[in-house]
Enzyme design. Structure first.
Site: not given
Ligand SMILES: *Cc1c(COP(=O)(O)O)cnc(C)c1O
Length: 382
Positions: A43, A129, A175, A179, A204, A207, A238
């Site tokens: 990512n 997620h 989100e 993802s 969230d 990404h 990411k």
């Molecule tokens: C990767 C991800 C997370 C978690 O983040 P980390 O820092 O890897 O724990 C949360 N929400 C989404 C949509 C993600 O893709």
């Protein structure tokens, strides 16, 4: 469960057994168990995990602040890089304040149960997620789910929740960039609805940061959305290329998280040097260099899938076996593209998930397109 072997046999029979593999060389051209592969499984959308200035900041941070934080910030105090990083994130997100966590997962698990509880309602997109789903469960709030990106269904849900209770707290969770599908949420419509029904939005941006927005800070980084998203969650793992998570919100909510978010309170702070390096990385994301990297990324996206607007390109295979087979054949062609299966995606929609980076050479992306075309043409024709 007394016997893990029985569970493992079942997982394996369902085509769902996962195993850890060793990476010997990192980056976009990785070596994994003796095989060199082009990495389309990371990512690291801008290539910042391998950026010399970020690596330099990490070393500088170790020299200044040592290796580990040694305690929770509430116990020992905050090392300055954490506070500075939080100021930077708040400013970049046009929020009053921000709080850093040790991961995005920890940010969700700490913040959401501090925002809603018994008697409140949390409304999630179906494809949210796992961290958001688990946090919602932990909160004790009533959970409602709307079909992926269906704003009319969301409206109906909000209407019926409000009819029953005019005063309860409603938190809508979604989100920016999903993802496993790489599509965007309809943020403008969702914000109109949360405002109409007096709900808060928890977005969230995992990404989207680094990839989208006027200054690369995500989907909400747009004059039209400024100050309208109550909770902006993100990760430093990411595009930022490091590890850690954060929430940006009002000063009062952040103060409440400091007092209530258990994953913040009862966990040792991340190494201060991570925060120090994350500041450097965010600076790059927001600079003209970040713009240049985003142009390169967009160009790569256009080569792989001209319809796509984000670096996540799913190729739906259907069964677990067909996705695993496709991933294995891509590996034989020199590409690491993971097979994504239930429970990460719904049953029957197992897929290859290619994630693009500005750090991929354009010729390699062209070759990947050719290989995918060959493979899926061959498998689909009689
Ligand atoms: C990767 C991800 C997370 C978690 O983040 P980390 O820092 O890897 O724990 C949360 N929400 C989404 C949509 C993600 O893709």
């Amino acid at each position: 469960m007394r016997n893990p072997a029985e569970s493992l046999r079942q997982i394996s029979a369902d085509g769902l057994l996962r195993k850890l593999r060793t990476i010997e060389a990192p980056g976009m051209r990785i070596a994994r168990e003796g095989r060199e592969l082009w990495n389309f499984a990371s990512n690291d959308y801008l290539g910042l995990a391998g950026h010399p200035a970020v690596a330099e900041a990490l070393i500088e941070g170790v020299q200044q602040f040592g290796a580990g934080a040694t305690a929770s910030r509430l116990v020992s105090g905050s090392h300055s890089p954490h506070l500075q990083l939080e100021e930077d994130i708040a400013a970049a997100k046009h929020a009053e304040a921000a709080l850093a966590f040790s991961s995005g997962f920890a940010a969700a698990m700490g913040a959401i149960p501090a925002i809603v509880g018994k008697g409140d309602t949390i409304v999630l997109d179906k494809l949210c997620h796992a961290s958001l789903v688990d946090a919602a469960r932990l909160s004790g709030a009533t959970i409602r789910v709307f079909p992926h990106n269906r704003v009319e269904k969301l409206r109906q849900l909000l209407e019926s929740i409000r009819k029953k209770d005019a005063a309860s707290h409603i938190l809508v969770v979604t989100e920016s960039v999903f993802s496993m599908d790489g599509d965007l949420c309809p943020l403008a419509e969702i914000l109109d609805l949360t405002e109409q029904f007096d709900a808060d939005l928890f977005l969230d941006e995992a990404h989207a940061v680094g990839v989208l927005g006027e200054t690369g800070m995500g989907l909400a980084d747009d004059a039209a959305f400024r100050k309208r998203v109550a909770f902006q969650m993100g990760t430093l793992s990411k595009s930022v290329g490091l590890s850690g998570g954060y929430i940006a919100a009002s000063r009062e909510w952040i103060d409440l998280f400091i007092n209530r978010a258990r994953s913040f309170i009862y966990s040792t702070a991340p190494p201060p040097t991570i925060a120090h390096a994350a500041r450097r990385s965010l600076e790059i994301i927001r600079s003209s260099e970040g713009d240049t990297l985003r142009s390169a990324l967009r160009f790569n996206i256009s080569l792989l899938d001209p319809q796509q607007t984000t670096p996540i390109v799913p190729v739906i295979c259907g069964s677990n076996a067909s996705a695993i087979d496709a991933s294995g054949r891509m590996e034989d062609n020199g590409f690491l593209i993971p097979a994504i299966r239930w429970p990460t995606v719904p049953r029957g929609s197992a897929r290859l998930r290619a994630s693009l980076s500005a750090a991929h050479p354009a010729d390699v992306v062209r070759e990947l397109r050719t290989r995918l075309d060959e493979m899926f043409y061959k498998t689909q024709s009689p």
